[in-house]
Design a protein around this motif. Sequence first.
Motif, mmCIF file in Angstrom:
data_model
loop_
_atom_site.group_PDB
_atom_site.id
_atom_site.type_symbol
_atom_site.label_atom_id
_atom_site.label_comp_id
_atom_site.label_asym_id
_atom_site.label_seq_id
_atom_site.Cartn_x
_atom_site.Cartn_y
_atom_site.Cartn_z
ATOM 1 N N GLN A 12 0.857 -1.187 0.000
ATOM 2 C CA GLN A 12 0.000 0.000 0.000
ATOM 3 C C GLN A 12 0.886 1.227 0.000
ATOM 4 N N ILE A 13 0.500 2.238 -0.754
ATOM 5 C CA ILE A 13 1.202 3.510 -0.710
ATOM 6 C C ILE A 13 0.185 4.559 -0.243
ATOM 7 N N PRO A 14 0.401 5.164 0.932
ATOM 8 C CA PRO A 14 -0.548 6.157 1.428
ATOM 9 C C PRO A 14 -0.642 7.355 0.486
ATOM 10 N N GLN A 18 -6.978 10.049 2.959
ATOM 11 C CA GLN A 18 -7.198 8.652 3.367
ATOM 12 C C GLN A 18 -7.282 7.680 2.204
ATOM 13 N N ASP A 19 -6.840 8.104 1.043
ATOM 14 C CA ASP A 19 -6.781 7.179 -0.089
ATOM 15 C C ASP A 19 -5.475 6.387 -0.009
ATOM 16 N N LYS A 20 -5.487 5.209 -0.641
ATOM 17 C CA LYS A 20 -4.256 4.418 -0.717
ATOM 18 C C LYS A 20 -4.097 3.862 -2.123
ATOM 19 N N LYS A 21 -2.864 3.857 -2.565
ATOM 20 C CA LYS A 21 -2.575 3.179 -3.826
ATOM 21 C C LYS A 21 -2.181 1.749 -3.491
ATOM 22 N N LEU A 22 -2.931 0.795 -4.025
ATOM 23 C CA LEU A 22 -2.657 -0.614 -3.750
ATOM 24 C C LEU A 22 -1.812 -1.215 -4.862
ATOM 25 N N ASN A 40 -8.597 4.561 4.960
ATOM 26 C CA ASN A 40 -7.785 4.684 6.172
ATOM 27 C C ASN A 40 -8.596 4.565 7.452
ATOM 28 N N SER A 47 -11.959 -1.369 3.114
ATOM 29 C CA SER A 47 -10.786 -1.371 4.002
ATOM 30 C C SER A 47 -10.176 -2.751 4.167
#
Length: 247
Positions: A12-14, A18-22, A40, A47
């Motif tokens: 995961q890249i924050p 509160q979005d994340k790059k998976l 997040n 989640s």
Amino acid sequence: MTVKTRGIVLGQIPMRDQDKKLVILTEDMGLIEAIARKVNGGRSSLSAAAEVLAYSDFCLYAGKSGYVVNSADLNQNFYDLRMDLTKISLASYFCELTRFILPDRDNGGICLKLLLNTLWMLEKEKRSPSFLKAVYELRLLSVSGFAPDLSGCLRCGAEENLIFFPVDGTLFCPECVGVMPPDRPKIVLPQPVFLAMRYICEAPDEKIFSFRLNPDSERALESTAEYFTLCQTGGQFKSLDFYKSIR
Ligand SMILES: [Zn+2]
């Protein structure tokens, strides 16, 4: 446009809001990145599927700037594996190594199946972490274009008393080893380790874990597989350093 795929989250890249790059290893698209919105807080339905090691059926929106996760149905999250520091550390290394290898459309499905099977064996303690680590490294490399030539001595074909050159992925017998530069990294392979390496690289998918070694040979297999992996990838893996620090 939406696409459906099945895959496991390797990282995961924050991002902001509160979005994340998976980073997802998929069955049919290789390694991809997809943005998961608002994951997040822990309450979003996404989640659970956005966690590292979560294996889900994803519905992705293919936008101009990449994939966005529309929805995800969680199949497996390897919960028991996350509760054990040794297991989760080794699983993290599997994820980091797989990201480095960068599976594509051609071998993504094979790599996914290998990872899922290895994680399952690790979670259920079917085999030791050392054994699973060696099998995962060698098999992942061999299905990703880094297969060593384990047919025998490269010069005469002998299949005993072999010396392995991890940078080249080749074997030589004592009579022929003189053709290699003397300072080239090498490992003297005990016969059970040679046979185990060959088995791991050549056995059908469903059989790769079906062999046994005594503890000494298992240790030798583990160190040989790791040395080969590091030579082939030139990789520095933080998760591997951590795993070794707690062993
Ligand atoms: Zn030879």
